[in-house]
Motif scaffolding. Structure first.
Motif, mmCIF file in Angstrom:
data_model
loop_
_atom_site.group_PDB
_atom_site.id
_atom_site.type_symbol
_atom_site.label_atom_id
_atom_site.label_comp_id
_atom_site.label_asym_id
_atom_site.label_seq_id
_atom_site.Cartn_x
_atom_site.Cartn_y
_atom_site.Cartn_z
ATOM 1 N N ILE A 1 -48.830 13.713 -29.630
ATOM 2 C CA ILE A 1 -48.084 12.766 -29.543
ATOM 3 C C ILE A 1 -47.046 13.106 -30.257
ATOM 4 O O ILE A 1 -45.118 12.201 -29.021
ATOM 5 N N VAL A 2 -46.339 13.972 -31.500
ATOM 6 C CA VAL A 2 -45.100 14.452 -30.930
ATOM 7 C C VAL A 2 -44.146 14.309 -29.442
ATOM 8 O O VAL A 2 -42.851 14.772 -29.651
ATOM 9 N N SER A 3 -44.857 15.841 -28.779
ATOM 10 C CA SER A 3 -44.397 16.356 -27.786
ATOM 11 C C SER A 3 -43.915 15.293 -26.879
ATOM 12 O O SER A 3 -43.388 14.886 -26.046
ATOM 13 N N VAL A 4 -45.034 14.150 -26.609
ATOM 14 C CA VAL A 4 -45.136 13.166 -25.502
ATOM 15 C C VAL A 4 -44.354 12.477 -26.237
ATOM 16 O O VAL A 4 -43.209 12.506 -24.929
ATOM 17 N N THR A 5 -43.624 11.523 -27.719
ATOM 18 C CA THR A 5 -42.728 11.011 -27.716
ATOM 19 C C THR A 5 -41.241 11.804 -27.633
ATOM 20 O O THR A 5 -40.710 11.029 -26.511
ATOM 21 N N SER A 6 -40.892 12.872 -27.887
ATOM 22 C CA SER A 6 -39.760 13.554 -27.481
ATOM 23 C C SER A 6 -39.574 13.730 -26.218
ATOM 24 O O SER A 6 -38.431 13.372 -26.172
ATOM 25 N N LEU A 7 -40.375 14.243 -25.259
ATOM 26 C CA LEU A 7 -39.954 14.696 -23.860
ATOM 27 C C LEU A 7 -39.782 13.557 -23.070
ATOM 28 O O LEU A 7 -39.253 13.771 -22.112
ATOM 29 N N MET A 8 -40.694 12.612 -23.454
ATOM 30 C CA MET A 8 -40.125 11.275 -22.385
ATOM 31 C C MET A 8 -39.673 10.141 -22.894
ATOM 32 O O MET A 8 -39.506 9.281 -21.914
ATOM 33 N N VAL A 9 -39.416 9.536 -24.122
ATOM 34 C CA VAL A 9 -38.656 8.594 -24.300
ATOM 35 C C VAL A 9 -37.663 8.782 -24.149
ATOM 36 O O VAL A 9 -36.828 7.497 -23.765
ATOM 37 N N GLY A 10 -36.338 9.999 -24.336
ATOM 38 C CA GLY A 10 -34.957 9.502 -24.073
ATOM 39 C C GLY A 10 -35.205 9.764 -22.681
ATOM 40 O O GLY A 10 -34.763 8.631 -22.251
ATOM 41 N N PRO A 11 -35.665 10.637 -21.611
ATOM 42 C CA PRO A 11 -35.149 10.743 -20.104
ATOM 43 C C PRO A 11 -35.717 8.881 -19.813
ATOM 44 O O PRO A 11 -34.759 8.435 -18.817
ATOM 45 N N LEU A 12 -37.320 8.268 -19.816
ATOM 46 C CA LEU A 12 -37.362 7.245 -19.533
ATOM 47 C C LEU A 12 -36.555 6.053 -19.935
ATOM 48 O O LEU A 12 -36.295 5.309 -19.293
ATOM 49 N N TRP B 1 -32.313 9.181 -11.835
ATOM 50 C CA TRP B 1 -33.666 10.249 -10.842
ATOM 51 C C TRP B 1 -32.718 11.774 -11.656
ATOM 52 O O TRP B 1 -33.928 12.519 -12.357
ATOM 53 N N SER B 2 -31.459 12.065 -11.658
ATOM 54 C CA SER B 2 -31.578 13.100 -12.424
ATOM 55 C C SER B 2 -31.244 13.556 -13.638
ATOM 56 O O SER B 2 -32.134 14.593 -14.051
ATOM 57 N N CYS B 3 -31.305 11.966 -14.446
ATOM 58 C CA CYS B 3 -32.124 12.313 -16.238
ATOM 59 C C CYS B 3 -33.440 12.531 -16.232
ATOM 60 O O CYS B 3 -34.251 13.170 -16.983
ATOM 61 N N PHE C 1 -30.297 -0.888 -11.063
ATOM 62 C CA PHE C 1 -30.336 -0.101 -10.246
ATOM 63 C C PHE C 1 -31.692 0.730 -9.198
ATOM 64 O O PHE C 1 -31.517 1.245 -8.086
ATOM 65 N N GLY C 2 -31.862 -0.850 -9.037
ATOM 66 C CA GLY C 2 -32.645 -1.292 -6.971
ATOM 67 C C GLY C 2 -34.022 -0.320 -7.525
ATOM 68 O O GLY C 2 -35.051 -0.224 -8.602
ATOM 69 N N LYS C 3 -35.175 -0.761 -6.322
ATOM 70 C CA LYS C 3 -36.895 -1.192 -5.963
ATOM 71 C C LYS C 3 -37.280 0.984 -6.539
ATOM 72 O O LYS C 3 -37.981 1.048 -6.931
ATOM 73 N N SER C 4 -35.558 1.907 -6.255
ATOM 74 C CA SER C 4 -36.762 2.906 -6.365
ATOM 75 C C SER C 4 -36.739 3.256 -7.756
ATOM 76 O O SER C 4 -37.819 3.758 -8.086
ATOM 77 N N VAL C 5 -35.829 3.314 -8.668
ATOM 78 C CA VAL C 5 -36.018 3.341 -9.975
ATOM 79 C C VAL C 5 -36.906 2.670 -10.211
ATOM 80 O O VAL C 5 -38.063 2.820 -11.880
ATOM 81 N N VAL C 6 -37.411 1.225 -10.120
ATOM 82 C CA VAL C 6 -38.843 0.397 -10.401
ATOM 83 C C VAL C 6 -40.055 1.133 -10.040
ATOM 84 O O VAL C 6 -40.964 1.442 -11.819
ATOM 85 N N GLN C 7 -39.702 1.486 -8.964
ATOM 86 C CA GLN C 7 -41.439 2.685 -8.942
ATOM 87 C C GLN C 7 -41.688 3.561 -9.972
ATOM 88 O O GLN C 7 -42.972 4.332 -9.977
ATOM 89 N N LEU C 8 -40.000 3.930 -9.817
ATOM 90 C CA LEU C 8 -40.473 5.893 -10.577
ATOM 91 C C LEU C 8 -40.739 5.630 -12.420
ATOM 92 O O LEU C 8 -41.596 6.006 -12.785
ATOM 93 N N TYR C 9 -40.393 4.211 -12.837
ATOM 94 C CA TYR C 9 -40.370 4.240 -13.738
ATOM 95 C C TYR C 9 -41.794 3.011 -14.563
ATOM 96 O O TYR C 9 -42.283 3.777 -15.601
ATOM 97 N N THR C 10 -41.910 2.682 -13.330
ATOM 98 C CA THR C 10 -43.184 1.547 -13.346
ATOM 99 C C THR C 10 -44.736 3.383 -13.445
ATOM 100 O O THR C 10 -45.094 2.689 -14.644
#
Length: 575
Positions: free
Chosen positions: A397-408, A427-429, A111-120
């Protein structure tokens, strides 16, 4: 805790530090430091993945749910097993065939360096906060068992016990030291030992508690109504289905799990490690969640978050309480060390190495990786100390897992199978899911004063767990499908791994037989420790001695297997 408990806990912590020191000399390159040289046995990788799901928060959060709702907690944790089996079938082997040393390397190529920055940075925040909660939960459990005399510099004047900050610092430094020294090898090996200690401790508690309440029949008769129902009002069948989907993406793409698939010699062994992880999660939750369920019969008015430790303290003799705390430390240390090694690898390989190469050098990547491990570890300690100001264990724990795992993680898995997915889709996701999830959390925080009807607010609150899961799954998948089949349909294909090059580089690769020997020796030492406890203790000497004999037998079997592996390479390759 009695003096014997302190000695047991101290001996355990010293032991895992020595494992880190032992493996320090094996880290001659960045691949050794962050990918175990591609020589980790599949069973080590699988057990390590299993332990990475654990933390002291597991005992506090899921133990509390088990105490309140019974079998519902078991159902939730069985979802991890189903998700791991699916990830093993579809994803695990592909990580190995891509020929990358770290998950971030794949993200940059794909995906390129910008996505690595986002993910990191997004995943660093997500994982450091989650691990900080686990470290804080462990310390809360420990300090409740450690009263100190007045005037002791480590004493909290408000409670009379060890101050939480000192407990966090002590546990955090132990994890940092062995992760810095031994790299991924140390993480993998201590995870295996922690698996043994955890399950040994829980078996002790389970056997003793069943004896205390009069057996399984008494427990079934005295348990609350609906205690054995697999679902409840707050955790419905829809929630369980969503929990499987979310954790399919987590096991398949979380950098800590992906690193374990990369660290084995072949794609076949990567799949086997995921299958082992999944099978263990299909059979073990009933065992290690049973103590708080049994304690509900003994004390129906206990604090749910303290139910697990209360159950253990009600039956364990001196010495085994220390082993219990060691088990809880094991679970948290597994989670923390995994994250330290993963992010140290990302910053070393994907940030520091390119910078040095542009300047005409490379530097000592192993040394740099150790310093980065130290810095991230200190950040983890600081976050854990700040947890009281963040608040909310179970819901967080439930909220963070539910809302962050999918898009990441969903874009990572999707990108492995689709060549048309672009960086803007990722990025859009992420941004759209975070925005909708944040808006829903804001909506729940509104007062019921006319801006939203009390009945609507009550309904949303009641079903918030399922709604958050829906947002975390449906929004990312909808965005990814839109980009794949419509927006990026005629775009440039993404990076395709050079499988032939990777196959050549892994030719002749063989898993190391050293882990089996290290585990055998460590288990033998555990058996010796148990035998000493049986001799010193005035309670349950027969039961402790029996466990010691079983442990020594397992140790001997593993040692013989390791010896056989050394003289018969074809047997090792068959594994």
């Amino acid at each position: 805790m009695a003096l014997l408990d302190y000695w047991v806990l101290a001996a355990y912590m010293l032991g895992i530090v020595l494992i880190g020191v032992f493996y320090a000399k094996r880290n001659r390159s960045a691949q050794d430091m962050f990918a175990a040289g591609g020589q980790a046995p599949w069973w080590v990788s699988g057990l390590s993945g299993f332990m990475t799901m654990f933390s002291a928060g597991t005992f506090v959060v899921w133990g509390g749910i088990a105490y309140k709702y019974g079998m519902v907690a078991v159902s939730i944790n069985l979802c991890y097993g189903i998700a791991a089996l699916a990830a093993g079938y579809f994803v695990a082997g592909r990580w190995k065939t891509m020929g990358v040393d770290t998950p971030a390397e794949y993200i940059e190529l794909r995906f390129g360096k910008s996505v690595v920055q986002l993910y990191t940075w997004a995943m660093l925040v997500y994982r450091i906060v989650g691990t900080g909660v686990a470290l804080y939960a462990l310390s809360i459990i420990l300090v409740a068992l450690m009263p100190l005399p007045e005037g002791n510099p480590f004493r909290d004047p408000n409670t009379g016990n060890l101050a939480v900050e000192w407990a966090i610092l002590a546990f955090g430094l132990v994890v940092i030291i062995y992760t810095m020294a031994g790299g991924l090898w140390a993480v993998l090996m201590t995870d295996v030992l922690q698996f043994i200690v955890l399950n040994l401790s829980v078996l002790f508690v389970l056997v003793f508690m069943l004896q205390a309440i009069g057996g399984v029949g008494t427990f079934i008769e005295q348990a609350p109504a609906q205690f054995f129902a697999p679902v409840s009002e707050g955790y419905s069948l829809y929630f369980l289905m969503g929990w499987v989907c979310i954790h399919f993406f987590m096991v398949g793409a979380d950098w800590a799990f992906a690193q374990r698939f990369i660290s084995v010699p072949s794609a076949k062994e990567a799949r086997k490690s995921a299958y082992l992880f999944g099978i263990l999660y299909l059979v073990s939750p009933l065992v290690w969640l049973m103590p708080p369920m049994l304690y509900r019969v003994i004390d129906p008015s206990a604090d749910p978050e303290q139910a697990y430790i209360a159950a253990c303290l009600s039956v364990l003799p001196a010495g085994l309480v220390g082993l219990l705390i060691a088990a809880m430390f094991s679970a948290t240390a597994s989670l923390a060390s995994s994250q330290l090694n993963v992010f140290a690898g990302v910053f070393t390989e994907n940030f520091y190495r390119p910078l040095m190469e542009r300047r005409g050098g490379s530097g000592n990547l192993v040394t740099v990786g150790r310093w980065i491990t130290l810095l991230i570890g200190l950040l983890l300690i600081a976050v854990a100390i700040s947890i009281p100001y963040l608040g909310g264990a179970e819901k967080v724990i439930v909220s963070v897992t539910s809302l962050m795992v999918g898009p990441l993680f969903a874009p990572t898995v999707w990108g492995i199978f689709s060549r048309r997915l672009s960086a803007r889709a990722v990025w859009s996701c992420v941004l759209l899911t975070f925005a909708i999830g944040g808006a829903f959390k804001w909506l729940l925080s509104l007062p019921a004063d006319g801006s939203i009807s009390p009945s609507t607010l009550a309904w949303l609150t009641k079903h918030s767990a399922v709604i958050e899961l829906g947002i975390g799954i449906l929004v990312p998948l909808s965005v990814l499908a839109l980009f794949t089949f419509v927006i990026d349909r005629n775009g440039t294909p993404g990076w395709i791994p050079d499988r032939s090059k990777n196959a050549t580089s892994n030719a002749g690769a063989m898993a190391s037989d050293l882990p089996a020997r290290v585990v055998a020796v460590a288990m033998g030492l555990c058996a010796l420790l148990l035998m000493l406890i049986a001799l010193i203790s005035h309670e349950r000497q027969l039961e402790i001695g029996l466990f010691a004999l079983v442990t020594s037998g397992i140790s001997a079997a593993i040692y013989l297997l390791g010896t056989r592996t050394k003289i018969a390479p074809e047997f090792q390759r068959a594994l």
